[in-house]
Design an enzyme around this catalytic site. Structure first.
Site, short mmCIF file in Angstrom:
data_model
loop_
_atom_site.label_atom_id
_atom_site.label_comp_id
_atom_site.label_asym_id
_atom_site.label_seq_id
_atom_site.Cartn_x
_atom_site.Cartn_y
_atom_site.Cartn_z
N ASP A 51 0.83 -1.21 0.00
CA ASP A 51 0.00 0.00 0.00
C ASP A 51 0.86 1.25 0.00
O ASP A 51 0.66 2.18 0.79
CB ASP A 51 -0.95 0.01 1.19
N ASP A 79 4.95 -16.92 2.49
CA ASP A 79 4.63 -17.62 3.74
C ASP A 79 3.66 -18.78 3.56
O ASP A 79 3.26 -19.43 4.53
CB ASP A 79 4.06 -16.63 4.77
#
Length: 213
Positions: A51, A79
């Site tokens: 962002d 992940d």
């Protein structure tokens, strides 16, 4: 984080209201710190911010320090947890987050942050968003066109922006590579645009110095 006096979005809007844009020197000063911060987030912290936009870049005008903030959507993309494509504010969203990809296409990488950073640098230079889409389809149409940079932008700054706004994410420089771009050479030269104290590995800093072009 400590309270910052302003952010880059407020600065851009205030200058635009007066019919101005950031000077070339200040643009490079802020852009360098943005890319350097992203380099740390990507390579040391192992995260993608997801962002990057002017309002998430805190600014300390007296010292010239810029800091990346708001890690609410940051993620380790490796992940094993699925990575949503609904990430990043629309005007700064990379093409790979806007367009559907075939099932066998690789997932997105931290290159989405580099695209966003290029959009921020372009907005800082022009005073308005580079891709001001009003909807996702409109945004797709805008990013499919060659970017248009302001005619008063420095040639080396345009080359860096163009590199970060490559449609192919693998063609973009990493954030660390962007820091080594010729655009920032003048910041590192003796007598060049002075850097804030967090970059004292390049030159000494006097808190009373002014950031003159």
């Amino acid at each position: 984080m400590e309270l910052a006096p302003t952010n880059l979005d407020h600065v851009i809007r205030r200058l635009a209201a007066a019919g101005l844009t950031a000077s070339a020197g200040h643009g490079k000063l802020y852009a360098y710190q943005m890319f350097r911060g992203l380099g740390y987030v990507h390579e040391t912290a192992g995260l993608c911010h997801r962002d990057v936009k002017p309002s998430n870049l805190l600014l300390y005008p007296v010292t010239g320090v810029l800091k990346l903030c708001d890690f609410g959507t940051a993620k380790d993309l490796l992940d094993g947890v699925p990575n949503t494509r609904y990430a990043c504010s629309r005007h700064y969203r990379a093409p790979e987050l806007l367009f559907d990809q075939p099932p066998d296409a690789p997932d997105y990488t931290v290159a989405v942050d580099v695209w966003s950073a290029g959009c921020v640098y372009a907005e800082l230079t022009a005073g308005t968003p580079l891709y001001p889409g009003t909807s996702v389809p409109h945004q797709r149409a805008l990013v499919s066109r060659p970017p248009m940079f302001p005619e008063w932008a420095a040639a080396d700054a345009i080359r860096l922006m163009a590199a970060t706004l490559q449609f192919d994410p693998s063609a973009r420089p990493t954030a660390a590579e962007a820091c080594d771009h010729e655009c920032f050479d003048e910041l590192k030269r003796p007598g060049g645009h002075r850097l804030p104290p967090l970059f004292d590995d390049y030159n000494d800093y006097d808190a009373d110095d002014n950031y003159d072009d």
